[in-house]
Enzyme design. Structure first.
Site, PDB file in Angstrom:
ATOM      1  N   LYS A  93     -13.430  -6.360  -8.074  1.00  0.00           N
ATOM      2  CA  LYS A  93     -14.040  -6.629  -6.782  1.00  0.00           C
ATOM      3  C   LYS A  93     -15.499  -6.970  -7.051  1.00  0.00           C
ATOM      4  O   LYS A  93     -16.301  -6.070  -7.362  1.00  0.00           O
ATOM      5  CB  LYS A  93     -13.948  -5.393  -5.877  1.00  0.00           C
ATOM      6  CG  LYS A  93     -12.531  -5.061  -5.384  1.00  0.00           C
ATOM      7  CD  LYS A  93     -12.553  -3.776  -4.575  1.00  0.00           C
ATOM      8  CE  LYS A  93     -11.336  -3.606  -3.673  1.00  0.00           C
ATOM      9  NZ  LYS A  93     -10.056  -3.723  -4.327  1.00  0.00           N
ATOM     10  N   LYS A 138       0.847  -1.184   0.000  1.00  0.00           N
ATOM     11  CA  LYS A 138       0.000   0.000   0.000  1.00  0.00           C
ATOM     12  C   LYS A 138       0.888   1.240   0.000  1.00  0.00           C
ATOM     13  O   LYS A 138       1.809   1.342   0.834  1.00  0.00           O
ATOM     14  CB  LYS A 138      -0.901  -0.011   1.239  1.00  0.00           C
ATOM     15  CG  LYS A 138      -2.019  -1.050   1.161  1.00  0.00           C
ATOM     16  CD  LYS A 138      -3.093  -0.615   0.178  1.00  0.00           C
ATOM     17  CE  LYS A 138      -4.342  -1.469   0.296  1.00  0.00           C
ATOM     18  NZ  LYS A 138      -5.371  -1.024  -0.687  1.00  0.00           N
TER      19      LYS A 138
HETATM   20  O1  LIG Z   1      -6.113  -6.654  -3.025  1.00  0.00           O
HETATM   21  C1  LIG Z   1      -5.539  -7.005  -1.982  1.00  0.00           C
HETATM   22  O2  LIG Z   1      -4.408  -7.478  -1.996  1.00  0.00           O
HETATM   23  C2  LIG Z   1      -6.208  -6.895  -0.651  1.00  0.00           C
HETATM   24  C3  LIG Z   1      -7.386  -6.018  -0.593  1.00  0.00           C
HETATM   25  C4  LIG Z   1      -7.114  -4.556  -0.697  1.00  0.00           C
HETATM   26  O3  LIG Z   1      -6.043  -4.122  -1.027  1.00  0.00           O
HETATM   27  C5  LIG Z   1      -8.195  -3.661  -0.339  1.00  0.00           C
HETATM   28  C6  LIG Z   1      -8.888  -3.953   0.795  1.00  0.00           C
HETATM   29  C7  LIG Z   1      -9.928  -3.158   1.231  1.00  0.00           C
HETATM   30  C8  LIG Z   1     -10.273  -2.056   0.501  1.00  0.00           C
HETATM   31  C9  LIG Z   1      -9.583  -1.758  -0.663  1.00  0.00           C
HETATM   32  C10 LIG Z   1      -8.556  -2.550  -1.107  1.00  0.00           C
HETATM   33  C11 LIG Z   1      -7.895  -2.174  -2.401  1.00  0.00           C
HETATM   34  O4  LIG Z   1      -7.550  -3.016  -3.223  1.00  0.00           O
HETATM   35  O5  LIG Z   1      -7.741  -1.012  -2.685  1.00  0.00           O
HETATM   36 MG   LIG Z   2      -6.871  -1.289  -4.750  1.00  0.00          MG
END
Ligand SMILES: O=C(O)CCC(=O)c1ccccc1C(=O)O
Ligand SMILES: [Mg+2]
Length: 347
Positions: A252, A150
């Site tokens: 998603k 992240k």
């Molecule tokens: O994609 C992943 O590896 C985990 C999930 C993740 O990053 C995520 C989890 C909760 C909300 C948003 C996100 C995202 O992909 O931005």
């Molecule tokens: Mg993402």
């Protein structure tokens, strides 16, 4: 058709730090449908900005459930503006149908052959460079071959330092990704892409705000690819592909209005040489299993963001989609393969 909903809250064992702030728990709705012989389960776990709010989701589900008894088709059409609610209902109906056909959901979604495991990425939250590198190293020791970091919570130079520290720690053979959650302006994204190229980052998820399709298209073509995630909550797959805005789609099912829609998006993208990753918004076990079945149904899916089950300190029931050696298990029972999520609390 019998239909009911229940609300739930599950907690994360540790908050996930993102460019949008921290996620500490997830509130949502379980959907149960029954034809008298089989039952199907779905889950609606809204998370803005990907979906409608919890209140809107609840309203849409209550309305839907009261009408589900008569007309399935009308029900899905009515839920178009509430993707999480639509996901919950569509998943319950899909689980039910797969059980009626005595097949695992991923086979009903269209896969012709058996698939037992889907590769997944580890996800590392925002932290200082040394801590980020240590977390990535632990993930690799556990068997992950892809790590997503992240970014976008601090400044770009710090993120470049973090990704370089991760690359130094994990060596050349691990695939790295980053997720900026739309935090950067165009000039920041360009700087990050320059720095990330040295760390051999495969792609960055949502480097720019969701609506900046032209900016996303401009960022493509270098060593670091562009993936869209939040963009797909407000733009069609066709719109993204027409704008040449992505190398990779982050799908998603909760944001796209259901497992069938997520699968269709991946198939459309693949026809234009755009790859897909299936992930969740850190959902509970029912929706996570649905996402695993979507991923298992797709040929050529990249390592997926489906290793989030262990982030929850509480869940709706046992997890049939556990992660082992960098891959998530695909349940082979009929339907979703999720059991024990509708036991009476006071039984
Ligand atoms: O994609 C992943 O590896 C985990 C999930 C993740 O990053 C995520 C989890 C909760 C909300 C948003 C996100 C995202 O992909 O931005
Ligand atoms: Mg993402």
């Amino acid at each position: 058709m019998d239909a009911e909903i229940r609300d739930f809250t599950v907690s994360l064992s540790q908050p996930l730090a993102t460019a949008n702030g921290e996620i500490t728990d997830r509130e949502g709705f379980l959907v149960r449908v029954s034809d008298g012989e089989h039952e199907g389960f779905g889950e609606a776990t809204p998370l803005a900005p990907w979906t409608e709010s919890t209140a809107e989701c609840r309203g849409a589900l209550e309305d839907a459930v009261s009408r589900l008894r008569d007309d399935e088709a009308a029900l899905r059409a009515d839920l178009d503006r509430n993707p999480a609610a639509r996901h919950g209902v569509a998943l319950a109906l899909a689980d039910l149908r797969a059980k009626q056909h005595d097949r695992p959901l991923y086979r009903l979604l269209g896969r012709q052959s058996e698939r037992r495991w889907v590769p997944v990425n580890a996800t590392v939250g925002d932290a200082a460079p040394a801590d980020t590198a240590a977390a990535a190293e632990r993930a690799v020791e556990e068997g992950y071959e892809t790590v997503k970091v992240k970014v976008g919570a601090g400044d770009v130079d710090r993120d470049v330092e973090r990704l370089r520290a991760v690359r130094d720690a994990v060596g050349e053979d691990v695939a790295l990704r980053a997720d900026a959650n739309g935090a950067w302006a165009r000039d920041q994204a360009a700087r990050a892409f320059d720095g990330f190229a040295d760390a051999d980052v495969r792609y960055v998820e949502q480097p720019l705000p969701a609506d900046d399709l032209a900016g996303l298209a401009d960022l493509r073509g270098g060593r670091v690819g562009v993936a869209v995630d939040e963009t797909l909550a407000t733009h069609s797959v066709e719109g993204v592909l027409d704008a040449d805005a992505a190398d990779v789609l982050v799908l998603k099912p909760m944001a796209l209005g259901g497992v069938e829609r997520a699968r269709r998006a991946a198939v459309e993208a693949q026809a234009q040489q755009v790859a897909s990753v299936v992930t969740t918004t850190i959902d509970a076990v029912v929706a996570r299993a649905g996402a695993v079945h979507v991923a298992a149904s797709l040929p050529g899916v990249l390592p997926c963001g489906l290793a989030t089950g262990d982030w929850l300190s509480t869940d709706l029931g046992p997890d049939p989609c556990f992660v082992d050696d960098g891959a998530v298990r695909v349940p082979q029972d009929a339907g979703l393969g999720v059991h024990g999520v509708w036991e009476d609390d006071d039984a």
